[in-house]
Design a protein around this motif. Structure first.
Motif, PDB file in Angstrom:
ATOM      1  N   LEU A 149       2.070  -3.104   3.150  1.00  0.00           N
ATOM      2  CA  LEU A 149       1.475  -3.296   4.471  1.00  0.00           C
ATOM      3  C   LEU A 149       1.051  -1.934   4.994  1.00  0.00           C
ATOM      4  CD1 LEU A 149       4.117  -5.830   5.746  1.00  0.00           C
ATOM      5  CD2 LEU A 149       1.721  -6.365   5.219  1.00  0.00           C
ATOM      6  N   LEU A 150      -0.249  -1.771   5.195  1.00  0.00           N
ATOM      7  CA  LEU A 150      -0.816  -0.523   5.665  1.00  0.00           C
ATOM      8  C   LEU A 150      -1.347  -0.686   7.080  1.00  0.00           C
ATOM      9  CD1 LEU A 150      -2.977   0.536   2.553  1.00  0.00           C
ATOM     10  CD2 LEU A 150      -0.512   0.811   2.926  1.00  0.00           C
ATOM     11  N   ALA A 151      -1.319   0.393   7.845  1.00  0.00           N
ATOM     12  CA  ALA A 151      -1.813   0.331   9.222  1.00  0.00           C
ATOM     13  C   ALA A 151      -2.568   1.593   9.569  1.00  0.00           C
ATOM     14  CB  ALA A 151      -0.676   0.109  10.206  1.00  0.00           C
TER      15      ALA A 151
ATOM     16  N   ALA B 220       9.007  -6.627   2.792  1.00  0.00           N
ATOM     17  CA  ALA B 220       7.951  -5.744   3.292  1.00  0.00           C
ATOM     18  C   ALA B 220       7.644  -6.027   4.760  1.00  0.00           C
ATOM     19  CB  ALA B 220       6.692  -5.900   2.445  1.00  0.00           C
ATOM     20  N   PHE B 221       7.537  -7.298   5.121  1.00  0.00           N
ATOM     21  CA  PHE B 221       7.264  -7.628   6.519  1.00  0.00           C
ATOM     22  C   PHE B 221       8.420  -7.201   7.414  1.00  0.00           C
ATOM     23  CE2 PHE B 221       4.060 -10.657   4.789  1.00  0.00           C
ATOM     24  CZ  PHE B 221       2.985 -10.241   5.556  1.00  0.00           C
ATOM     25  N   GLY B 222       9.653  -7.307   6.891  1.00  0.00           N
ATOM     26  CA  GLY B 222      10.801  -6.853   7.663  1.00  0.00           C
ATOM     27  C   GLY B 222      10.773  -5.355   7.907  1.00  0.00           C
ATOM     28  N   GLN B 223      10.387  -4.577   6.894  1.00  0.00           N
ATOM     29  CA  GLN B 223      10.271  -3.127   7.067  1.00  0.00           C
ATOM     30  C   GLN B 223       9.225  -2.777   8.125  1.00  0.00           C
ATOM     31  OE1 GLN B 223       9.317  -1.384   3.279  1.00  0.00           O
ATOM     32  NE2 GLN B 223      11.078  -2.322   2.250  1.00  0.00           N
ATOM     33  N   ALA B 224       8.096  -3.486   8.071  1.00  0.00           N
ATOM     34  CA  ALA B 224       6.987  -3.184   8.980  1.00  0.00           C
ATOM     35  C   ALA B 224       7.213  -3.737  10.382  1.00  0.00           C
ATOM     36  CB  ALA B 224       5.690  -3.738   8.407  1.00  0.00           C
ATOM     37  N   GLY B 225       8.114  -4.717  10.509  1.00  0.00           N
ATOM     38  CA  GLY B 225       8.364  -5.314  11.812  1.00  0.00           C
ATOM     39  C   GLY B 225       7.223  -6.166  12.313  1.00  0.00           C
ATOM     40  N   ILE B 226       6.494  -6.773  11.379  1.00  0.00           N
ATOM     41  CA  ILE B 226       5.384  -7.654  11.748  1.00  0.00           C
ATOM     42  C   ILE B 226       5.491  -8.953  10.968  1.00  0.00           C
ATOM     43  CG2 ILE B 226       3.850  -5.710  12.298  1.00  0.00           C
ATOM     44  CD1 ILE B 226       2.411  -6.254   9.626  1.00  0.00           C
ATOM     45  N   ALA B 227       4.648  -9.909  11.319  1.00  0.00           N
ATOM     46  CA  ALA B 227       4.592 -11.201  10.636  1.00  0.00           C
ATOM     47  C   ALA B 227       3.256 -11.335   9.913  1.00  0.00           C
ATOM     48  CB  ALA B 227       4.751 -12.330  11.656  1.00  0.00           C
ATOM     49  N   PRO B 228       3.141 -12.259   8.960  1.00  0.00           N
ATOM     50  CA  PRO B 228       1.855 -12.468   8.292  1.00  0.00           C
ATOM     51  C   PRO B 228       0.701 -12.710   9.260  1.00  0.00           C
ATOM     52  CG  PRO B 228       3.580 -13.600   7.089  1.00  0.00           C
ATOM     53  CD  PRO B 228       4.224 -13.074   8.344  1.00  0.00           C
ATOM     54  N   SER B 229       0.977 -13.346  10.383  1.00  0.00           N
ATOM     55  CA  SER B 229      -0.085 -13.627  11.358  1.00  0.00           C
ATOM     56  C   SER B 229      -0.632 -12.361  12.015  1.00  0.00           C
ATOM     57  CB  SER B 229       0.429 -14.583  12.435  1.00  0.00           C
ATOM     58  OG  SER B 229       1.553 -14.037  13.097  1.00  0.00           O
TER      59      SER B 229
ATOM     60  N   THR C  63      -4.513  -3.589  10.476  1.00  0.00           N
ATOM     61  CA  THR C  63      -3.391  -3.797   9.559  1.00  0.00           C
ATOM     62  C   THR C  63      -3.887  -4.519   8.314  1.00  0.00           C
ATOM     63  OG1 THR C  63      -1.847  -3.971  11.407  1.00  0.00           O
ATOM     64  CG2 THR C  63      -1.101  -4.791   9.278  1.00  0.00           C
ATOM     65  N   ALA C  64      -3.514  -4.010   7.150  1.00  0.00           N
ATOM     66  CA  ALA C  64      -3.934  -4.604   5.878  1.00  0.00           C
ATOM     67  C   ALA C  64      -2.714  -4.924   5.025  1.00  0.00           C
ATOM     68  CB  ALA C  64      -4.852  -3.654   5.118  1.00  0.00           C
ATOM     69  N   ALA C  65      -2.792  -6.039   4.312  1.00  0.00           N
ATOM     70  CA  ALA C  65      -1.773  -6.412   3.328  1.00  0.00           C
ATOM     71  C   ALA C  65      -2.388  -6.340   1.946  1.00  0.00           C
ATOM     72  CB  ALA C  65      -1.251  -7.821   3.601  1.00  0.00           C
ATOM     73  N   ILE C  66      -1.627  -5.828   0.988  1.00  0.00           N
ATOM     74  CA  ILE C  66      -2.076  -5.737  -0.401  1.00  0.00           C
ATOM     75  C   ILE C  66      -0.989  -6.338  -1.275  1.00  0.00           C
ATOM     76  CG2 ILE C  66      -3.009  -4.239  -2.204  1.00  0.00           C
ATOM     77  CD1 ILE C  66      -3.216  -2.023  -0.069  1.00  0.00           C
ATOM     78  N   THR C  67      -1.374  -7.252  -2.151  1.00  0.00           N
ATOM     79  CA  THR C  67      -0.403  -7.826  -3.071  1.00  0.00           C
ATOM     80  C   THR C  67      -0.600  -7.269  -4.474  1.00  0.00           C
ATOM     81  OG1 THR C  67      -1.734  -9.737  -3.774  1.00  0.00           O
ATOM     82  CG2 THR C  67      -0.416  -9.988  -1.759  1.00  0.00           C
ATOM     83  N   GLY C  68       0.493  -7.287  -5.229  1.00  0.00           N
ATOM     84  CA  GLY C  68       0.447  -6.952  -6.644  1.00  0.00           C
ATOM     85  C   GLY C  68       1.053  -8.087  -7.443  1.00  0.00           C
ATOM     86  N   TRP C  69       0.494  -8.353  -8.618  1.00  0.00           N
ATOM     87  CA  TRP C  69       0.946  -9.460  -9.461  1.00  0.00           C
ATOM     88  C   TRP C  69       0.904  -8.983 -10.903  1.00  0.00           C
ATOM     89  CZ3 TRP C  69       2.152 -14.794  -9.093  1.00  0.00           C
ATOM     90  CH2 TRP C  69       2.030 -15.533 -10.271  1.00  0.00           C
TER      91      TRP C  69
ATOM     92  N   VAL D  62      -3.545   6.624   7.427  1.00  0.00           N
ATOM     93  CA  VAL D  62      -3.208   5.252   7.079  1.00  0.00           C
ATOM     94  C   VAL D  62      -1.744   5.238   6.647  1.00  0.00           C
ATOM     95  CG1 VAL D  62      -3.648   3.337   5.498  1.00  0.00           C
ATOM     96  CG2 VAL D  62      -5.562   4.649   6.437  1.00  0.00           C
ATOM     97  N   ARG D  63      -0.906   4.645   7.472  1.00  0.00           N
ATOM     98  CA  ARG D  63       0.536   4.636   7.212  1.00  0.00           C
ATOM     99  C   ARG D  63       0.934   3.476   6.305  1.00  0.00           C
ATOM    100  NH1 ARG D  63       1.415   5.729  13.023  1.00  0.00           N
ATOM    101  NH2 ARG D  63       1.697   3.480  13.219  1.00  0.00           N
ATOM    102  N   ILE D  64       1.939   3.711   5.479  1.00  0.00           N
ATOM    103  CA  ILE D  64       2.566   2.646   4.702  1.00  0.00           C
ATOM    104  C   ILE D  64       3.705   2.115   5.555  1.00  0.00           C
ATOM    105  CG2 ILE D  64       3.731   2.030   2.558  1.00  0.00           C
ATOM    106  CD1 ILE D  64       2.350   4.456   1.253  1.00  0.00           C
ATOM    107  N   GLU D  65       3.462   1.019   6.250  1.00  0.00           N
ATOM    108  CA  GLU D  65       4.442   0.491   7.193  1.00  0.00           C
ATOM    109  C   GLU D  65       5.567  -0.264   6.492  1.00  0.00           C
ATOM    110  OE1 GLU D  65       4.498   1.337  10.152  1.00  0.00           O
ATOM    111  OE2 GLU D  65       2.488   1.684  10.922  1.00  0.00           O
ATOM    112  N   GLY D  66       5.263  -0.868   5.366  1.00  0.00           N
ATOM    113  CA  GLY D  66       6.277  -1.591   4.602  1.00  0.00           C
ATOM    114  C   GLY D  66       5.787  -1.794   3.193  1.00  0.00           C
ATOM    115  N   ILE D  67       6.703  -1.712   2.228  1.00  0.00           N
ATOM    116  CA  ILE D  67       6.309  -1.931   0.836  1.00  0.00           C
ATOM    117  C   ILE D  67       7.548  -2.326   0.045  1.00  0.00           C
ATOM    118  CG2 ILE D  67       6.557   0.526   0.225  1.00  0.00           C
ATOM    119  CD1 ILE D  67       4.077   0.120  -1.636  1.00  0.00           C
ATOM    120  N   ALA D  68       7.410  -3.362  -0.770  1.00  0.00           N
ATOM    121  CA  ALA D  68       8.554  -3.881  -1.519  1.00  0.00           C
ATOM    122  C   ALA D  68       8.079  -4.500  -2.823  1.00  0.00           C
ATOM    123  CB  ALA D  68       9.304  -4.919  -0.686  1.00  0.00           C
ATOM    124  N   GLU D  69       8.988  -4.581  -3.776  1.00  0.00           N
ATOM    125  CA  GLU D  69       8.714  -5.253  -5.041  1.00  0.00           C
ATOM    126  C   GLU D  69       9.729  -6.364  -5.253  1.00  0.00           C
ATOM    127  OE1 GLU D  69      10.971  -3.284  -8.724  1.00  0.00           O
ATOM    128  OE2 GLU D  69       9.514  -1.878  -7.842  1.00  0.00           O
ATOM    129  N   GLY D  70       9.404  -7.297  -6.153  1.00  0.00           N
ATOM    130  CA  GLY D  70      10.315  -8.378  -6.477  1.00  0.00           C
ATOM    131  C   GLY D  70      10.034  -8.905  -7.870  1.00  0.00           C
TER     132      GLY D  70
END
Length: 385
Positions: free
Chosen positions: A381-383, A269-278, A365-371, A235-243
């Motif tokens: 973003l995991l794949a 994160a989506f830019g790193q992974a090269g994918i969109a939310p859809s 592909t899975a998205a995980i949020t942190g709050w 399971v790769r970490i395709e993109g990950i970011a904080e803000g």
């Protein structure tokens, strides 16, 4: 992100049972989860040479001697409240991709039901001098009260309904009925029960609020070239970011109460992974409260701002919806391990290691949020490789 040895991957996962009273120390819980993660990764615990603990919990120094690691080369702690789990995962990914460590363990252990209740934990948040003098005297002294401000404003601006909040609560509870390990397993919830529950902090009712939980979870991160002995597919970490939000230590002074750290982290994160939310098949949203699911769906880009209520009411977050959310039950109904249980379930889903009635078909592909804190945010973003 990326290196000669490939992208950072989650190669091992471990989680204890979730309960109201573990009967063990948090150090014991942490070690149980870490050893399970090492076994899942197919490595000896002594191979762990990086440790990223959750803040204000078990420290790296508490676990390194017991694991027997002879040369831990990397330690770090991310202080972002509930977003610390994903921020810690990001630190681990950066460490292995830059060659600072080979196997980094990210973990959390807590007795947040039997020992450290919420009233003791909130004192560790940023900006306490401000809150003690100006907010506490007016009753603004728990996360439910702080986040209720954003929820009520959303209702005012966009017409978000209590039924939309209730749909989030009922969806998470229904998902937990397919997870025997969930705290709310065997305890179904109806809309009538939801609407008649006591008020906690208007507009939040009892079932708008997450659980308090004893337990632990851990993941081990390594580069892809070191993932050969893992028990399941990589399971790769395709993109990950904080803000971090503007006016990061409070909400009352924020010009835009909906603009959070996730608003900034998600595009990165989506830019790193090269994918969109859809392109995301399944989402794990940090559901500390029901409205925060709606808000994070919007700020992560899965729907437009103000459209989260209708998005939820239209069934999109259900198991057969366009974006299944938290099939394990989430913090609202599985248990509250500050999102580490979201990471564990995401890996299980992508590996196809959950029962058929809980498995999201074809999830790649899975998205995980942190709050956390006053709106710190993170997105991973995991794949499935």
């Amino acid at each position: 992100m990326g290196a000669d040895g490939g992208k950072a991957c989650i190669v091992g996962i471990g989680q204890t049972e979730l309960s109201r009273n573990s009967g063990r120390s948090i150090t014991r819980l942490a070690l149980e989860a870490l050893l399970a993660a090492a076994d899942d990764a197919g490595i000896d615990p002594v191979a762990i040479d990086g440790v990223v603990p959750y803040p204000d919990s078990v420290s790296a120094e508490d676990v390194i001697p017991v694991l027997g690691s002879p040369d831990v080369r990397f330690t770090a702690v991310a202080h972002m409240g509930g977003a610390s789990s994903l921020a810690g995962l990001r630190l681990a990914a950066l460490a292995v991709e830059s060659g600072q460590a080979d196997h980094v363990a990210v973990f959390l252990a807590r007795n947040a039901s039997s020992v450290a209740r919420v009233d003791t934990r909130v004192r560790q948040l940023a900006g306490q001098a401000y809150r003690r003098e100006l907010e506490y005297p007016h009753g603004m002294n728990t996360p439910a009260q702080w986040y209720a401000l954003a929820c009520r404003r959303h209702m005012h601006e966009f017409g978000t309904t209590r039924e939309a909040l209730g749909t989030v609560a009922l969806t998470m509870r229904a998902n937990a009925q397919r997870n025997p390990g969930a705290q709310m397993y065997g305890r179904e919830l109806t809309m009538e029960q939801y609407l008649s529950a006591p008020v906690i902090a208007d507009p939040y009712l009892k079932f708008d609020c997450c659980l308090e939980t004893d337990g632990a979870a851990a993941v081990i991160v390594a580069r892809e070239d070191r993932a050969r002995d893992a028990s399941g597919p990589v399971v790769r970490i395709e993109g990950i970011a904080e803000g971090h939000p503007d006016s990061a230590d409070d909400m009352a002074s924020r010009w835009d109460i909906f603009n959070t750290g996730l608003t900034k982290a998600a595009p990165r994160a989506f830019g790193q992974a090269g994918i969109a939310p859809s392109d995301v098949d399944i989402a794990f949203i940090y559901d500390c409260f029901t409205f925060e699911v709606i808000q994070q769906l919007e700020e992560a880009g899965f729907c437009g701002r103000g459209e989260g209520g209708p998005f939820v009411l239209d069934g999109n977050i259900a198991p057969d919806g366009s974006l299944p959310v938290n099939p394990h039950g989430g913090l609202l109904s599985e248990g509250h391990l500050t999102g580490m249980n979201h990471v564990v379930e995401a890996v299980r889903q992508l590996r196809r290691q959950v029962p058929d009635d809980r498995q999201v078909p074809g999830a790649e592909t899975a998205a995980i949020t942190g709050w956390g804190d006053m709106g710190d945010g993170a997105l991973a973003l995991l794949a499935r490789a």
